[in-house]
Write a protein that holds these residues in place. Sequence first.
Motif, PDB file in Angstrom:
ATOM      1  N   MET A   1       0.914  -1.113   0.257  1.00 26.21           N
ATOM      2  CA  MET A   1       0.077   0.549   0.217  1.00 26.21           C
ATOM      3  C   MET A   1       0.883   1.424   0.334  1.00 26.21           C
ATOM      4  N   SER A   2       0.166   2.211  -0.803  1.00 24.02           N
ATOM      5  CA  SER A   2       1.457   3.393  -1.082  1.00 24.02           C
ATOM      6  C   SER A   2       1.346   4.367   0.338  1.00 24.02           C
ATOM      7  N   VAL A   3       2.213   5.440   0.785  1.00 23.83           N
ATOM      8  CA  VAL A   3       2.243   5.771   1.438  1.00 23.83           C
ATOM      9  C   VAL A   3       0.840   7.060   1.692  1.00 23.83           C
ATOM     10  N   ALA A   4       0.250   7.360   0.372  1.00 22.86           N
ATOM     11  CA  ALA A   4      -0.936   8.532  -0.082  1.00 22.86           C
ATOM     12  C   ALA A   4      -2.151   7.356   0.014  1.00 22.86           C
ATOM     13  N   HIS A   5      -2.300   6.231  -0.332  1.00 22.55           N
ATOM     14  CA  HIS A   5      -3.298   5.586  -0.225  1.00 22.55           C
ATOM     15  C   HIS A   5      -3.649   5.457   1.365  1.00 22.55           C
ATOM     16  N   LEU A   6      -2.899   5.029   2.152  1.00 22.96           N
ATOM     17  CA  LEU A   6      -2.343   4.786   3.362  1.00 22.96           C
ATOM     18  C   LEU A   6      -2.985   6.187   4.405  1.00 22.96           C
ATOM     19  N   ASP A   7      -2.247   7.237   3.645  1.00 25.87           N
ATOM     20  CA  ASP A   7      -2.949   8.097   4.364  1.00 25.87           C
ATOM     21  C   ASP A   7      -4.662   8.341   3.794  1.00 25.87           C
TER      22      ASP A   7
ATOM     23  N   LEU B   1      -9.179  -2.734   3.742  1.00 31.05           N
ATOM     24  CA  LEU B   1      -9.587  -2.232   5.472  1.00 31.05           C
ATOM     25  C   LEU B   1      -8.491  -2.961   5.881  1.00 31.05           C
ATOM     26  N   ALA B   2      -8.314  -4.762   5.495  1.00 31.56           N
ATOM     27  CA  ALA B   2      -7.575  -5.314   5.681  1.00 31.56           C
ATOM     28  C   ALA B   2      -5.773  -4.749   5.414  1.00 31.56           C
ATOM     29  N   GLU B   3      -4.846  -4.334   4.359  1.00 35.77           N
ATOM     30  CA  GLU B   3      -4.299  -3.825   4.318  1.00 35.77           C
ATOM     31  C   GLU B   3      -3.716  -2.605   5.327  1.00 35.77           C
ATOM     32  N   ALA B   4      -4.882  -2.031   5.034  1.00 33.07           N
ATOM     33  CA  ALA B   4      -4.888  -0.819   7.140  1.00 33.07           C
ATOM     34  C   ALA B   4      -4.704  -1.531   8.272  1.00 33.07           C
ATOM     35  N   GLU B   5      -4.612  -2.795   8.400  1.00 37.76           N
ATOM     36  CA  GLU B   5      -4.996  -3.372   9.576  1.00 37.76           C
ATOM     37  C   GLU B   5      -3.461  -4.000   9.737  1.00 37.76           C
ATOM     38  N   SER B   6      -2.926  -4.701   8.201  1.00 32.23           N
ATOM     39  CA  SER B   6      -1.431  -5.101   8.013  1.00 32.23           C
ATOM     40  C   SER B   6      -0.683  -3.740   8.446  1.00 32.23           C
ATOM     41  N   TRP B   7      -0.874  -2.799   8.368  1.00 32.70           N
ATOM     42  CA  TRP B   7       0.241  -1.421   8.521  1.00 32.70           C
ATOM     43  C   TRP B   7       0.138  -1.320   9.970  1.00 32.70           C
TER      44      TRP B   7
END
Length: 113
Positions: free
Chosen positions: A1-7, A77-83
């Motif tokens: 996940m890119s930083v911009a997408h995570l933000d 949501l899983a990508e954010a949870e992974s981070w």
Amino acid sequence: MSVAHLDATFLALADPTRRAIIGRLTEGDATVNELAEPFAMSLPAVSKHIKVLERCGLVTRSRRAQFRPCRLNVSALAEAESWIQESRRVWSDRFDQLDEHLRDLQAGGEAAR
């Protein structure tokens, strides 16, 4: 996940209305009208919240006859949870190292007495 997408994901989740919409969508697909029911705001305002959730990929819309139901995209949501899990692991390791260092300092100070 890119930083911009995570933000963008965390920005979307920072708003209580959007979190409530996500919570409702965990129960299943819903139309904008259904999502707007519990809120004291206009349909255009709820639509704006949904668009924020769509831009970061948390919500998708499909077309079913004249309806455009919203659906939760669990993988986003899983990508954010992974981070979050990775950050938790890093900080847990750092705190463990700090605890060990403090114990060493304390043990060294006791030996000097």
